[in-house]
Design a protein around this motif. Sequence first.
Motif, PDB file in Angstrom:
ATOM      1  N   LEU A 260       4.106  -0.906   4.162  1.00  0.00           N
ATOM      2  CA  LEU A 260       2.808  -1.426   4.596  1.00  0.00           C
ATOM      3  C   LEU A 260       2.281  -2.368   3.524  1.00  0.00           C
ATOM      4  O   LEU A 260       2.144  -1.962   2.366  1.00  0.00           O
ATOM      5  CB  LEU A 260       1.833  -0.277   4.814  1.00  0.00           C
ATOM      6  CG  LEU A 260       0.420  -0.637   5.269  1.00  0.00           C
ATOM      7  CD1 LEU A 260       0.437  -1.185   6.688  1.00  0.00           C
ATOM      8  CD2 LEU A 260      -0.491   0.584   5.173  1.00  0.00           C
ATOM      9  N   VAL A 261       1.974  -3.607   3.886  1.00  0.00           N
ATOM     10  CA  VAL A 261       1.557  -4.576   2.874  1.00  0.00           C
ATOM     11  C   VAL A 261       0.095  -4.346   2.498  1.00  0.00           C
ATOM     12  O   VAL A 261      -0.699  -3.787   3.268  1.00  0.00           O
ATOM     13  CB  VAL A 261       1.790  -6.027   3.341  1.00  0.00           C
ATOM     14  CG1 VAL A 261       3.234  -6.223   3.771  1.00  0.00           C
ATOM     15  CG2 VAL A 261       0.838  -6.405   4.459  1.00  0.00           C
TER      16      VAL A 261
ATOM     17  N   ALA B   1       7.602   2.707   0.073  1.00  0.00           N
ATOM     18  CA  ALA B   1       8.246   2.261   1.306  1.00  0.00           C
ATOM     19  C   ALA B   1       8.941   3.470   1.916  1.00  0.00           C
ATOM     20  O   ALA B   1       9.263   4.434   1.212  1.00  0.00           O
ATOM     21  CB  ALA B   1       9.244   1.147   1.030  1.00  0.00           C
ATOM     22  N   VAL B   2       9.152   3.426   3.232  1.00  0.00           N
ATOM     23  CA  VAL B   2       9.728   4.566   3.938  1.00  0.00           C
ATOM     24  C   VAL B   2      11.086   4.153   4.498  1.00  0.00           C
ATOM     25  O   VAL B   2      11.188   3.150   5.211  1.00  0.00           O
ATOM     26  CB  VAL B   2       8.802   5.026   5.083  1.00  0.00           C
ATOM     27  CG1 VAL B   2       9.323   6.324   5.685  1.00  0.00           C
ATOM     28  CG2 VAL B   2       7.371   5.208   4.575  1.00  0.00           C
ATOM     29  N   PRO B   3      12.151   4.894   4.182  1.00  0.00           N
ATOM     30  CA  PRO B   3      13.488   4.478   4.610  1.00  0.00           C
ATOM     31  C   PRO B   3      13.616   4.364   6.128  1.00  0.00           C
ATOM     32  O   PRO B   3      13.327   5.321   6.855  1.00  0.00           O
ATOM     33  CB  PRO B   3      14.395   5.587   4.062  1.00  0.00           C
ATOM     34  CG  PRO B   3      13.635   6.193   2.942  1.00  0.00           C
ATOM     35  CD  PRO B   3      12.188   6.112   3.352  1.00  0.00           C
ATOM     36  N   PHE B   4      14.025   3.203   6.584  1.00  0.00           N
ATOM     37  CA  PHE B   4      14.397   3.021   7.992  1.00  0.00           C
ATOM     38  C   PHE B   4      15.848   3.455   8.178  1.00  0.00           C
ATOM     39  O   PHE B   4      16.191   4.125   9.146  1.00  0.00           O
ATOM     40  CB  PHE B   4      14.220   1.561   8.409  1.00  0.00           C
ATOM     41  CG  PHE B   4      14.645   1.288   9.830  1.00  0.00           C
ATOM     42  CD1 PHE B   4      13.862   1.724  10.892  1.00  0.00           C
ATOM     43  CD2 PHE B   4      15.813   0.610  10.109  1.00  0.00           C
ATOM     44  CE1 PHE B   4      14.251   1.495  12.207  1.00  0.00           C
ATOM     45  CE2 PHE B   4      16.216   0.368  11.411  1.00  0.00           C
ATOM     46  CZ  PHE B   4      15.428   0.814  12.472  1.00  0.00           C
ATOM     47  N   ASN B   5      16.687   3.021   7.282  1.00  0.00           N
ATOM     48  CA  ASN B   5      18.064   3.527   7.235  1.00  0.00           C
ATOM     49  C   ASN B   5      18.508   3.551   5.790  1.00  0.00           C
ATOM     50  O   ASN B   5      17.978   2.826   4.950  1.00  0.00           O
ATOM     51  CB  ASN B   5      19.012   2.654   8.056  1.00  0.00           C
ATOM     52  CG  ASN B   5      19.248   1.294   7.434  1.00  0.00           C
ATOM     53  OD1 ASN B   5      18.412   0.386   7.573  1.00  0.00           O
ATOM     54  ND2 ASN B   5      20.367   1.120   6.747  1.00  0.00           N
ATOM     55  N   SER B   6      19.459   4.391   5.510  1.00  0.00           N
ATOM     56  CA  SER B   6      20.062   4.383   4.189  1.00  0.00           C
ATOM     57  C   SER B   6      21.410   3.675   4.286  1.00  0.00           C
ATOM     58  O   SER B   6      21.804   3.171   5.349  1.00  0.00           O
ATOM     59  CB  SER B   6      20.233   5.801   3.655  1.00  0.00           C
ATOM     60  OG  SER B   6      20.469   5.788   2.265  1.00  0.00           O
TER      61      SER B   6
ATOM     62  N   GLN C   7       0.851  -1.183   0.000  1.00  0.00           N
ATOM     63  CA  GLN C   7       0.000   0.000   0.000  1.00  0.00           C
ATOM     64  C   GLN C   7       0.890   1.238   0.000  1.00  0.00           C
ATOM     65  O   GLN C   7       1.952   1.263   0.625  1.00  0.00           O
ATOM     66  CB  GLN C   7      -0.877   0.051   1.251  1.00  0.00           C
ATOM     67  CG  GLN C   7      -1.895  -1.051   1.395  1.00  0.00           C
ATOM     68  CD  GLN C   7      -2.818  -0.806   2.571  1.00  0.00           C
ATOM     69  OE1 GLN C   7      -3.302   0.310   2.768  1.00  0.00           O
ATOM     70  NE2 GLN C   7      -3.061  -1.859   3.360  1.00  0.00           N
ATOM     71  N   GLN C   8       0.440   2.272  -0.664  1.00  0.00           N
ATOM     72  CA  GLN C   8       1.166   3.529  -0.635  1.00  0.00           C
ATOM     73  C   GLN C   8       1.010   4.189   0.737  1.00  0.00           C
ATOM     74  O   GLN C   8      -0.029   4.080   1.377  1.00  0.00           O
ATOM     75  CB  GLN C   8       0.655   4.461  -1.717  1.00  0.00           C
ATOM     76  CG  GLN C   8       0.845   3.915  -3.126  1.00  0.00           C
ATOM     77  CD  GLN C   8       0.220   4.799  -4.184  1.00  0.00           C
ATOM     78  OE1 GLN C   8      -0.067   5.973  -3.935  1.00  0.00           O
ATOM     79  NE2 GLN C   8      -0.003   4.250  -5.365  1.00  0.00           N
ATOM     80  N   VAL C   9       2.077   4.873   1.164  1.00  0.00           N
ATOM     81  CA  VAL C   9       2.091   5.560   2.455  1.00  0.00           C
ATOM     82  C   VAL C   9       2.250   7.051   2.203  1.00  0.00           C
ATOM     83  O   VAL C   9       3.165   7.464   1.481  1.00  0.00           O
ATOM     84  CB  VAL C   9       3.231   5.043   3.351  1.00  0.00           C
ATOM     85  CG1 VAL C   9       3.311   5.841   4.641  1.00  0.00           C
ATOM     86  CG2 VAL C   9       3.062   3.555   3.640  1.00  0.00           C
TER      87      VAL C   9
END
Length: 402
Positions: free
Chosen positions: A293-294, A143-148, A115-117
């Motif tokens: 988010l799936v 997706a949203v970066p947790f770390n790069s 799903q888009q966030v």
Amino acid sequence: MTTPYSRRSFLTGVVATGLVSAGATFLLPGGRTRSKSLDGRPRLCTGTDLTGARAAVIGMWNEAHPDATVDLHEVPGGSRAERDAMVERIRNGAVDIVNLDIVDIREFAKEGYLQQVRLPTRTYFPAVEQVHRVAPDAERYWAVPFNSDVGMLFSRVTAGLELRRPLLPQVIRRDARGVARFVGQLLPDTENDTEAFVVNVLEHALSTDAGILAADGTVSDDPGRWQDALAPLRNAVLHNDVVRARNEEDTRNLFEAGLTHMRNWPARYRGLRHQVDLLPLPAGILGGQSLALVANAANVETSLEFIRFATSEAAQRVTAAHGLAPALTHAYDDPLLLQAMPHLGRVQRALEQAVPRPTHRRYRAFAGAVRRHVLPFLGQPDGRLTGAFTDEITNTLDPGRR
């Protein structure tokens, strides 16, 4: 005791020991986390994390949200095993959030797994933004970066290096004593070693020919150009001028045993036993992991809240204290973080000029083709890269199937 002093002391302890407790709230604005009533436990599938950063962030969330603690499913075995386990759990409806390797975002999006966030305004490095955003003018992310992450050169001896010129061609030659001094991930043994090999190959090629991989993910279809770009690395391999390791951990062990230069990710910096300079490559390959988010998530609202919390600037300070590279540019403006970890400034410069791997749903097929063709080319005196190589990688990355 003032709050700045507390935060500085805490950061120093984290950098030295890697341990984070409830005291991690010192890294948050005001020294406190805020809680609100949420229902449901977010089910998170992720690979292993040797740094402790993920456990620290999850611990902070769980402390603030005792009724919505994270149900963690950790998959060992490396990047490919993680990807396969995530696909299985999504298909079985057994997960809400996946912690994706950056190379898998496009595939998961195109297969309808995500799903888009929508996010509040955040400022990411350009390459990071490109890989994660749904569209250039959208505020929505796959997706949203947790770390790069970004490939960098670790160096014990910088004397003689011309820092304004590409570094890799300079260090893949023997030293004045005739001893090899560089180690990189150049000898894949298993499928899980493939990705480490491919990013090394791409960085060496880019150090010779910056146009071999364009910023939009287009790769050259000229086999002669690839041969020329990889010629310095091939000569070094054929003459045993470099040490070839299977993966990042083996590389670090060989470096610690006495070599003077290695290619690795910034997370390998913490804990090195000797003084080391961390040098940006002019075109280091972008890496990282991201929370997504799936599509069939059961706990959507709580999962979204966790994703926003775990990828916020405050949480990125915690991941940075564990050695991971923040993806948000503002995380590098924290004076206390920079005081505790001065090398973050060089990581920032590396991310500003990082090159993303091709953002394509069939990226892993591309990586397999690079390994099949380039590995024998590097190690065999009569090896050649032919049209079969470039045909395969360009067909794999067909823009019509992006």
